[in-house]
Design an enzyme around this catalytic site. Structure first.
Site, short mmCIF file in Angstrom:
data_model
loop_
_atom_site.label_atom_id
_atom_site.label_comp_id
_atom_site.label_asym_id
_atom_site.label_seq_id
_atom_site.Cartn_x
_atom_site.Cartn_y
_atom_site.Cartn_z
N LYS A 222 8.10 -22.83 36.46
CA LYS A 222 7.75 -24.24 36.32
C LYS A 222 8.90 -25.22 36.37
O LYS A 222 9.81 -24.57 36.03
CB LYS A 222 6.94 -24.24 34.99
CG LYS A 222 5.59 -23.87 35.06
CD LYS A 222 4.27 -24.35 34.32
CE LYS A 222 2.81 -23.89 34.91
NZ LYS A 222 2.22 -23.76 33.60
N ARG A 256 1.48 -15.46 32.03
CA ARG A 256 1.07 -15.69 33.32
C ARG A 256 2.26 -16.00 34.12
O ARG A 256 3.00 -16.80 33.92
CB ARG A 256 0.25 -17.09 33.52
CG ARG A 256 -0.59 -17.43 34.63
CD ARG A 256 -1.51 -18.31 34.45
NE ARG A 256 -2.12 -18.78 35.78
CZ ARG A 256 -1.65 -19.62 36.55
NH1 ARG A 256 -0.38 -19.89 36.60
NH2 ARG A 256 -2.17 -19.53 37.78
C1 9MG Z 1 -3.62 -22.53 36.41
N1 9MG Z 1 -2.72 -22.39 35.61
C2 9MG Z 1 -1.19 -22.99 36.11
N2 9MG Z 1 -0.39 -22.84 35.04
C3 9MG Z 1 -0.97 -22.37 34.10
C4 9MG Z 1 -0.73 -22.04 32.86
O1 9MG Z 1 0.30 -22.33 32.26
N3 9MG Z 1 -1.85 -21.49 31.84
C5 9MG Z 1 -2.84 -21.25 32.41
N4 9MG Z 1 -3.85 -20.87 31.55
N5 9MG Z 1 -3.46 -21.56 33.70
C6 9MG Z 1 -2.55 -22.16 34.47
#
Ligand code: 9MG
Length: 274
Positions: A222, A256
């Site tokens: 990110k 994730r």
């Molecule tokens: C789809 N998506 C993109 N970034 C995300 C994040 O930080 N958390 C979740 N749950 N979905 C995300």
């Protein structure tokens, strides 16, 4: 701490990995629908081999300023991928990354076990669809929409406000009949947050633990990691591993990520040394 999602139960007493599969034309380039489905399925199988505990499949980018994808297009991107993976009896649950109720419904019917909703089931009908199934749900915090969220995000106190939002959405789900052991909560790094908001939230992650649901964290590649390191998106592996490791140390139970193999290895060390 166990998370129930359809036929699966995930043991989240130790942190686990959710592998990201973006089924968008720019992710699996060179063209046709078949190529795109085949490439997404191959990528999914590779992520399982690399140690993914969950696969998160999405057909619409949620990046800042991303163009919304029409419903039919999103269905065409994600449903065939879910169908093929389910037909292969893969050993991990499939999560559908969508805020659109019709995509949730079609994905659940195709065999998805988790709904990952960046709008926390606030779209009309979304809560009903999840309530009428036995899937797990990830409720994420976002200020604004992907089109506007980075314009000028403002909070009096980002931790208190994110926590209050997640509590309210958790309680709404619970009141509608979704058991607490089917709910994941996510502070939504990068979704309507400045660099300072993201860092404050990351440092205060443990404050969210008393919401009594497992925390999902998505910091992989990110922009906050780019702001900290000065690196472009394709050179954020080490920063992403550091972020996942520290989040797990602060109590995150599902990470994730794009880089599944490296993250799974780092989390083994967290589990062993914590
Ligand atoms: C789809 N998506 C993109 N970034 C995300 C994040 O930080 N958390 C979740 N749950 N979905 C995300």
């Amino acid at each position: 701490m166990h998370f129930r999602c359809a036929a699966f139960t995930l043991d989240l007493t130790t942190p686990k990995v959710m592998g990201i599969i973006n089924v968008t034309p720019d992710s699996f380039s060179d063209g046709g629908q078949h190529t795109q489905v085949d490439s997404a399925v191959s990528h999914a199988l590779k992520l399982i081999e690399d140690g993914a505990d969950v696969l998160d499949i999405g057909g619409e980018s949620t990046r800042p300023n991303a163009t919304p994808v029409p419903l039919e297009e999103e269905l065409q991107r994600v449903i065939p991928v879910i169908e093929v993976l389910v037909s292969k009896n893969i050993p991990v649950p499939i999560s559908i990354d969508t805020y659109k109720p019709a995509v949730m419904k079609a994905a659940i019917d195709a065999g998805a076990s988790i709904v990952n909703d960046v709008r926390a089931l606030l779209e009309p009908d979304a809560l009903r669809i999840v309530t009428q199934s036995d899937v797990g749900i990830c409720l994420m915090h976002m200020q604004g929409t992907p089109q506007t969220m980075q314009d000028n995000p403002q909070y009096e106190n980002v931790v208190t406000e994110v926590k209050a939002f997640l509590r309210e959405r958790r309680d709404a789900c619970h009141a509608a009949g979704i058991e607490k052991n089917r709910i994941l909560l996510d502070p939504g790094f990068g979704f309507g947050k400045t660099r300072a908001h993201n860092i404050t939230l990351a440092k205060s992650l443990a404050d969210l633990l008393d919401l009594d649901c497992p925390l999902l964290v998505g910091l992989s590649r990110k922009s906050v990691l780019g702001q900290v390191t000065g690196n472009d998106v394709d050179a954020r592996l080490y920063a992403s591993i550091a972020a996942a490791t520290i989040s797990a140390m602060h109590g995150a139970r599902l990470l994730r990520v794009h880089d599944v193999k490296a993250t799974a290895e780092a989390l083994k060390v967290v589990t062993a040394l914590k």
